[in-house]
Motif scaffolding. Structure first.
Motif, short mmCIF file in Angstrom:
data_model
loop_
_atom_site.label_atom_id
_atom_site.label_comp_id
_atom_site.label_asym_id
_atom_site.label_seq_id
_atom_site.Cartn_x
_atom_site.Cartn_y
_atom_site.Cartn_z
N GLN A 52 0.83 -1.20 0.00
CA GLN A 52 0.00 0.00 0.00
C GLN A 52 0.87 1.24 0.00
OE1 GLN A 52 -2.56 -0.28 3.35
NE2 GLN A 52 -3.95 -1.71 2.38
N SER A 53 0.42 2.22 -0.73
CA SER A 53 1.09 3.51 -0.74
C SER A 53 0.03 4.57 -0.51
CB SER A 53 1.80 3.73 -2.07
OG SER A 53 0.85 3.73 -3.12
N PRO A 54 0.42 5.72 -0.05
CA PRO A 54 -0.57 6.76 0.21
C PRO A 54 -1.25 7.20 -1.08
CG PRO A 54 1.66 7.61 0.52
CD PRO A 54 1.76 6.14 0.30
N ALA A 55 -2.48 7.62 -0.94
CA ALA A 55 -3.23 8.06 -2.11
C ALA A 55 -2.60 9.33 -2.67
CB ALA A 55 -4.67 8.33 -1.73
N PRO A 56 -2.58 9.46 -3.98
CA PRO A 56 -2.00 10.67 -4.56
C PRO A 56 -2.85 11.89 -4.24
CG PRO A 56 -3.05 9.35 -6.25
CD PRO A 56 -3.07 8.54 -4.99
N ALA A 57 -2.20 13.01 -4.22
CA ALA A 57 -2.91 14.26 -3.94
C ALA A 57 -3.85 14.56 -5.10
CB ALA A 57 -1.92 15.40 -3.77
N PRO A 58 -4.99 15.15 -4.80
CA PRO A 58 -5.92 15.48 -5.89
C PRO A 58 -5.32 16.54 -6.80
CG PRO A 58 -6.68 16.44 -3.83
CD PRO A 58 -5.51 15.56 -3.50
N ALA A 59 -5.73 16.48 -8.05
CA ALA A 59 -5.24 17.45 -9.02
C ALA A 59 -5.79 18.84 -8.67
CB ALA A 59 -5.69 17.05 -10.42
N PRO A 60 -5.01 19.87 -8.92
CA PRO A 60 -5.51 21.20 -8.61
C PRO A 60 -6.73 21.51 -9.47
CG PRO A 60 -3.36 21.32 -9.69
CD PRO A 60 -3.66 19.88 -9.45
N ALA A 61 -7.74 22.03 -8.81
CA ALA A 61 -8.98 22.34 -9.52
C ALA A 61 -8.83 23.64 -10.31
CB ALA A 61 -10.12 22.47 -8.52
N ALA A 62 -9.62 23.75 -11.32
CA ALA A 62 -9.61 24.99 -12.10
C ALA A 62 -10.11 26.12 -11.21
CB ALA A 62 -10.51 24.83 -13.32
N SER A 63 -9.71 27.32 -11.51
CA SER A 63 -10.10 28.48 -10.71
C SER A 63 -11.62 28.60 -10.71
CB SER A 63 -9.47 29.74 -11.27
OG SER A 63 -9.92 30.86 -10.55
#
Length: 66
Positions: A30-41
Motif C-alpha cells: 500500500q502507498s498513500p493516495a496521490p494528492a488530488p489534481a488542482p482544480a480549475a479556478s
C-alpha cells in the motif's frame, strides 16, 4: 570465536526472514493516495484579490482624508 560470529549472522538472517514472512504483503504494497489534481479556478481567488485591492484603496483613502 569465529563460530559465534557465524552463528550470530545465521541467527540474524533467520530473524529477518521470519519477520518478513509475518508482515502481510498488502501492508507493504500500500502507498498513500496521490494528492488530488488542482482544480480549475472557481473565481474565489479572483474575488479575494479584488477584495484585497478594494480594502487597500479604502485604507489609503482613509489615511489621506484624516
Amino acid at each position: 570465536m569465529g563460530v559465534s560470529k557465524v552463528q550470530f549472522g545465521v541467527f540474524a538472517v533467520v530473524v529477518v526472514m521470519y519477520t518478513a514472512m509475518l508482515l502481510p504483503t498488502s501492508a507493504r504494497a500500500q502507498s498513500p493516495a496521490p494528492a488530488p489534481a488542482p482544480a480549475a479556478s472557481d473565481g474565489t481567488s479572483i474575488d479575494q484579490g479584488i477584495a484585497y485591492v478594494l480594502m487597500l484603496i479604502a485604507l489609503i483613502l482613509t489615511y489621506l482624508i484624516h
